[in-house]
Design a protein around this motif. Structure first.
Motif, PDB file in Angstrom:
ATOM      1  N   GLY A  41      16.625   7.177 -23.196  1.00  0.00           N
ATOM      2  CA  GLY A  41      17.456   8.453 -23.543  1.00  0.00           C
ATOM      3  C   GLY A  41      17.248   9.329 -22.441  1.00  0.00           C
ATOM      4  O   GLY A  41      18.169  10.264 -22.448  1.00  0.00           O
ATOM      5  N   ILE A  42      16.315   9.199 -21.750  1.00  0.00           N
ATOM      6  CA  ILE A  42      15.921  10.327 -21.018  1.00  0.00           C
ATOM      7  C   ILE A  42      16.819  10.317 -19.605  1.00  0.00           C
ATOM      8  O   ILE A  42      16.891   9.129 -18.962  1.00  0.00           O
ATOM      9  N   GLU A  43      17.390  11.361 -19.320  1.00  0.00           N
ATOM     10  CA  GLU A  43      18.219  11.298 -18.084  1.00  0.00           C
ATOM     11  C   GLU A  43      17.517  10.995 -16.614  1.00  0.00           C
ATOM     12  O   GLU A  43      16.249  11.342 -16.697  1.00  0.00           O
ATOM     13  N   PHE A  44      18.015  10.452 -15.769  1.00  0.00           N
ATOM     14  CA  PHE A  44      17.416  10.068 -14.477  1.00  0.00           C
ATOM     15  C   PHE A  44      18.246  10.639 -13.238  1.00  0.00           C
ATOM     16  O   PHE A  44      19.528  10.933 -13.411  1.00  0.00           O
ATOM     17  N   ASP A  45      17.750  10.878 -12.187  1.00  0.00           N
ATOM     18  CA  ASP A  45      18.538  11.190 -10.899  1.00  0.00           C
ATOM     19  C   ASP A  45      19.161  10.109 -10.379  1.00  0.00           C
ATOM     20  O   ASP A  45      18.834   9.168  -9.977  1.00  0.00           O
ATOM     21  N   GLY A  46      20.568   9.739 -10.558  1.00  0.00           N
ATOM     22  CA  GLY A  46      21.391   8.856 -10.195  1.00  0.00           C
ATOM     23  C   GLY A  46      21.274   8.782  -8.826  1.00  0.00           C
ATOM     24  O   GLY A  46      21.201   7.361  -8.225  1.00  0.00           O
ATOM     25  N   ASN A  47      21.374   9.724  -7.997  1.00  0.00           N
ATOM     26  CA  ASN A  47      21.332   9.527  -6.397  1.00  0.00           C
ATOM     27  C   ASN A  47      19.961   8.829  -5.812  1.00  0.00           C
ATOM     28  O   ASN A  47      19.876   7.967  -5.223  1.00  0.00           O
ATOM     29  N   GLN A  48      18.916   9.229  -6.789  1.00  0.00           N
ATOM     30  CA  GLN A  48      17.539   8.677  -6.289  1.00  0.00           C
ATOM     31  C   GLN A  48      17.657   7.311  -6.364  1.00  0.00           C
ATOM     32  O   GLN A  48      17.009   6.499  -6.086  1.00  0.00           O
ATOM     33  N   LEU A  49      18.130   6.979  -7.683  1.00  0.00           N
ATOM     34  CA  LEU A  49      17.946   5.513  -8.356  1.00  0.00           C
ATOM     35  C   LEU A  49      18.774   4.576  -7.458  1.00  0.00           C
ATOM     36  O   LEU A  49      18.401   3.591  -6.830  1.00  0.00           O
ATOM     37  N   VAL A  50      19.877   5.067  -6.902  1.00  0.00           N
ATOM     38  CA  VAL A  50      20.932   4.400  -5.874  1.00  0.00           C
ATOM     39  C   VAL A  50      19.962   4.070  -4.634  1.00  0.00           C
ATOM     40  O   VAL A  50      19.994   3.106  -3.925  1.00  0.00           O
ATOM     41  N   ASP A  51      19.437   5.290  -4.073  1.00  0.00           N
ATOM     42  CA  ASP A  51      18.842   5.208  -2.883  1.00  0.00           C
ATOM     43  C   ASP A  51      17.622   4.242  -2.978  1.00  0.00           C
ATOM     44  O   ASP A  51      17.317   3.432  -2.047  1.00  0.00           O
ATOM     45  N   ASP A  52      16.906   4.215  -4.265  1.00  0.00           N
ATOM     46  CA  ASP A  52      15.826   3.226  -4.253  1.00  0.00           C
ATOM     47  C   ASP A  52      16.262   1.894  -4.268  1.00  0.00           C
ATOM     48  O   ASP A  52      15.620   0.933  -3.717  1.00  0.00           O
ATOM     49  N   VAL A  53      17.578   1.759  -4.928  1.00  0.00           N
ATOM     50  CA  VAL A  53      18.149   0.200  -5.016  1.00  0.00           C
ATOM     51  C   VAL A  53      18.383  -0.332  -3.300  1.00  0.00           C
ATOM     52  O   VAL A  53      18.003  -1.144  -2.960  1.00  0.00           O
ATOM     53  N   ILE A  54      19.108   0.586  -2.708  1.00  0.00           N
ATOM     54  CA  ILE A  54      19.256   0.481  -1.135  1.00  0.00           C
ATOM     55  C   ILE A  54      17.905   0.209  -0.813  1.00  0.00           C
ATOM     56  O   ILE A  54      18.057  -1.013   0.407  1.00  0.00           O
ATOM     57  N   ASP A  55      17.066   1.039  -0.619  1.00  0.00           N
ATOM     58  CA  ASP A  55      15.785   0.920   0.190  1.00  0.00           C
ATOM     59  C   ASP A  55      15.152  -0.416  -0.468  1.00  0.00           C
ATOM     60  O   ASP A  55      14.515  -1.224   0.429  1.00  0.00           O
ATOM     61  N   GLU A  56      15.192  -0.946  -1.632  1.00  0.00           N
ATOM     62  CA  GLU A  56      14.356  -2.092  -2.295  1.00  0.00           C
ATOM     63  C   GLU A  56      15.143  -3.214  -1.683  1.00  0.00           C
ATOM     64  O   GLU A  56      14.634  -4.359  -1.067  1.00  0.00           O
ATOM     65  N   ILE A  57      16.630  -3.369  -1.184  1.00  0.00           N
ATOM     66  CA  ILE A  57      17.322  -4.273  -0.774  1.00  0.00           C
ATOM     67  C   ILE A  57      16.902  -4.396   0.867  1.00  0.00           C
ATOM     68  O   ILE A  57      16.955  -5.473   1.426  1.00  0.00           O
ATOM     69  N   ARG A  58      16.665  -3.177   1.316  1.00  0.00           N
ATOM     70  CA  ARG A  58      16.483  -2.943   2.861  1.00  0.00           C
ATOM     71  C   ARG A  58      15.153  -3.613   3.196  1.00  0.00           C
ATOM     72  O   ARG A  58      15.214  -4.457   3.986  1.00  0.00           O
ATOM     73  N   ASP A  59      14.232  -3.371   2.298  1.00  0.00           N
ATOM     74  CA  ASP A  59      12.805  -3.900   2.414  1.00  0.00           C
ATOM     75  C   ASP A  59      12.768  -5.446   2.267  1.00  0.00           C
ATOM     76  O   ASP A  59      12.424  -6.178   3.102  1.00  0.00           O
ATOM     77  N   GLY A  60      13.489  -6.079   1.327  1.00  0.00           N
ATOM     78  CA  GLY A  60      13.616  -7.440   1.225  1.00  0.00           C
ATOM     79  C   GLY A  60      14.228  -8.339   2.314  1.00  0.00           C
ATOM     80  O   GLY A  60      13.875  -9.066   2.988  1.00  0.00           O
ATOM     81  N   LEU A  61      15.246  -7.497   3.008  1.00  0.00           N
ATOM     82  CA  LEU A  61      15.933  -8.015   4.132  1.00  0.00           C
ATOM     83  C   LEU A  61      15.051  -7.894   5.384  1.00  0.00           C
ATOM     84  O   LEU A  61      14.955  -8.892   5.976  1.00  0.00           O
ATOM     85  N   ILE A  62      14.179  -6.933   5.441  1.00  0.00           N
ATOM     86  CA  ILE A  62      13.412  -6.602   6.668  1.00  0.00           C
ATOM     87  C   ILE A  62      12.195  -7.773   6.375  1.00  0.00           C
ATOM     88  O   ILE A  62      11.798  -8.567   7.518  1.00  0.00           O
ATOM     89  N   ALA A  63      11.523  -7.953   5.393  1.00  0.00           N
ATOM     90  CA  ALA A  63      10.487  -8.843   4.994  1.00  0.00           C
ATOM     91  C   ALA A  63      10.990 -10.275   5.495  1.00  0.00           C
ATOM     92  O   ALA A  63      10.088 -11.154   5.865  1.00  0.00           O
ATOM     93  N   ASN A  64      12.449 -10.635   5.347  1.00  0.00           N
ATOM     94  CA  ASN A  64      12.781 -11.946   5.582  1.00  0.00           C
ATOM     95  C   ASN A  64      13.646 -12.138   7.138  1.00  0.00           C
ATOM     96  O   ASN A  64      14.121 -13.017   7.465  1.00  0.00           O
ATOM     97  N   LYS A  65      13.224 -10.772   7.740  1.00  0.00           N
ATOM     98  CA  LYS A  65      14.008 -10.811   9.031  1.00  0.00           C
ATOM     99  C   LYS A  65      15.646 -10.940   9.008  1.00  0.00           C
ATOM    100  O   LYS A  65      15.888 -11.727   9.810  1.00  0.00           O
ATOM    101  N   ARG A  66      16.149 -10.226   8.202  1.00  0.00           N
ATOM    102  CA  ARG A  66      17.547 -10.311   7.923  1.00  0.00           C
ATOM    103  C   ARG A  66      17.872  -9.119   8.155  1.00  0.00           C
ATOM    104  O   ARG A  66      17.260  -7.929   8.005  1.00  0.00           O
ATOM    105  N   ASN A  67      19.395  -8.819   8.039  1.00  0.00           N
ATOM    106  CA  ASN A  67      19.921  -7.707   8.224  1.00  0.00           C
ATOM    107  C   ASN A  67      21.221  -7.323   7.461  1.00  0.00           C
ATOM    108  O   ASN A  67      21.733  -8.329   6.830  1.00  0.00           O
ATOM    109  N   VAL A  68      21.742  -6.000   7.292  1.00  0.00           N
ATOM    110  CA  VAL A  68      23.033  -5.815   6.541  1.00  0.00           C
ATOM    111  C   VAL A  68      23.912  -5.132   7.351  1.00  0.00           C
ATOM    112  O   VAL A  68      23.740  -3.523   7.288  1.00  0.00           O
ATOM    113  N   PRO A  69      24.838  -5.387   8.178  1.00  0.00           N
ATOM    114  CA  PRO A  69      25.760  -4.490   8.958  1.00  0.00           C
ATOM    115  C   PRO A  69      26.458  -3.530   8.023  1.00  0.00           C
ATOM    116  O   PRO A  69      26.766  -2.474   8.548  1.00  0.00           O
ATOM    117  N   HIS A  70      26.771  -3.800   6.850  1.00  0.00           N
ATOM    118  CA  HIS A  70      27.427  -2.818   5.944  1.00  0.00           C
ATOM    119  C   HIS A  70      27.166  -3.004   4.576  1.00  0.00           C
ATOM    120  O   HIS A  70      27.383  -4.018   4.204  1.00  0.00           O
TER     121      HIS A  70
END
Length: 363
Positions: free
Chosen positions: A248-277
């Motif tokens: 029930g504790i509130e979280f920073d939604g902006n930071q959570l979304v940024d972290d989701v994007i960064d985790e996806i970014r890291d996974g793509l980089i680790a696999n030598k892939r990319n996401v144009p958008h």
């Protein structure tokens, strides 16, 4: 019967097609005329562009599940629906790196519905960063060589070209890019604008409201080996989740979304892939919403709108067009959400998910 003016807006992934359509529509409405938007996406549900556009005080209707190139009856029905209150122009984008709309959409309307529609200039939005791939510097921006074909083909279809994101460029850079586009596409007008800052729109609006398309359909290699080779590199991903705090504790939604994007970014980089958008749309308290995007693993996250308050509940939609196999992309996103669920002590409930390559059997 008065003809209905219709325009297709094309362009490379992340060039700002939606932002340009919204800015242009707002400007046209502000000068006493009336414009509306069709948001088109291959995803079956939860089109971020439609969700975001509808919150920008513009009239928008979505078409999901297929490209307007292949569903002419649906497209005409939506144009007519938007014109129940007459519009000076209705504009629609086409999904992703879509090419061929000049032939499939304009060609069909010009041949079979000439008395119903006036075709405004076929408008291509150009992203200065991606243009560097085909400019003299032949920049390597970690996208496959095959995608140059798509970018070049888009420009060849244009009746007019919009150089977007001039707010990120110096005057000298704008002049250099405009000169390149004029030389690469002789006789085609180029309009430098910033859709984000809403500058340069007056000349563009005047042109699309008064000029007409040449409907100059030429062979751009659509469906040929280069097209197929480029499309084979790409996958679509769409997901809608509901995230709730376990304690029930509130979280920073902006930071959570940024972290989701960064985790996806890291996974793509680790696999030598990319996401144009990659685009995200998050809704927190009382329609408090945020929109963020990424135009490649080497770029900073772009925040078009941030959430204003922390929250204990968040609806999150992700749309992505990746240079990655669909199965691998799905695994990368799943792993990203596993990390986020543990880090923020949240439950992630999946409402909708699809991930497919353009050449996947059964697509």
């Amino acid at each position: 019967m008065d003809k209905k003016r219709f325009m297709v807006v094309s362009g490379f992934l992340g060039a700002g097609k939606t932002t340009t359509m919204v800015a242009l529509t707002e400007y046209i409405n502000s000068i006493g005329k009336h414009a509306a938007i069709i948001a088109n996406d291959l995803g079956a549900n939860y089109i971020i562009d439609a969700e975001y556009s509808s919150r920008q005080n513009v009239e928008v209707t979505p078409i999901g599940g297929d490209c307007i190139c292949y569903i002419p009856d649906t497209l005409i029905e939506r144009i007519n629906r938007l014109n129940k209150e007459p519009k000076d122009i209705v504009m629609s984008d086409i999904p992703g790196c879509g090419i061929g709309a000049l032939d499939h959409v304009y060609g069909n309307l010009d041949k079979n519905h000439k008395d119903e529609f006036t075709l405004a200039p076929f408008t291509v939005i150009a992203d200065p960063e991606r243009l560097r791939m085909i400019m003299p510097e032949q920049a390597d921006i970690n996208l496959p060589e095959e995608l140059k074909f798509l970018l070049d083909a888009q420009l060849r279809e244009a009746d007019c070209i919009v150089l977007n994101k001039t707010d990120l460029m110096s005057e000298e850079e704008v002049a250099r890019y405009v000169k390149f586009l004029q030389e690469a596409c002789p006789g085609i007008p180029v309009f430098p604008i910033s859709a984000k800052e809403k500058t340069g729109l007056e000349a563009l609006a005047d042109y699309v409201l008064t000029a007409e398309s040449r409907v100059n359909i030429t062979d751009i290699g659509y469906g040929g080996p280069e097209f197929i080779s480029a499309e084979k590199k790409m996958s679509w991903f769409n997901r809608n989740v509901f995230i709730t705090s376990k304690d029930g504790i509130e979280f920073d939604g902006n930071q959570l979304v940024d972290d989701v994007i960064d985790e996806i970014r890291d996974g793509l980089i680790a696999n030598k892939r990319n996401v144009p958008h990659l685009k995200t749309f998050a809704v927190g308290k009382e329609n408090d919403y945020g929109k963020a995007s990424l135009i490649g693993v080497d770029y900073d996250i772009i925040h078009d709108q941030e959430l204003k308050e922390n929250t204990s509940k968040l609806q999150l939609v992700i749309n992505a067009r990746a240079v990655c196999e669909s199965d691998l992309l799905l695994d990368i996103v799943d792993e990203a959400f596993e990390v986020i669920a543990e880090k923020y002590n949240v439950k992630v409930k999946l409402f909708f998910n699809e991930c497919f390559g353009m050449m996947d059997e059964g697509r």
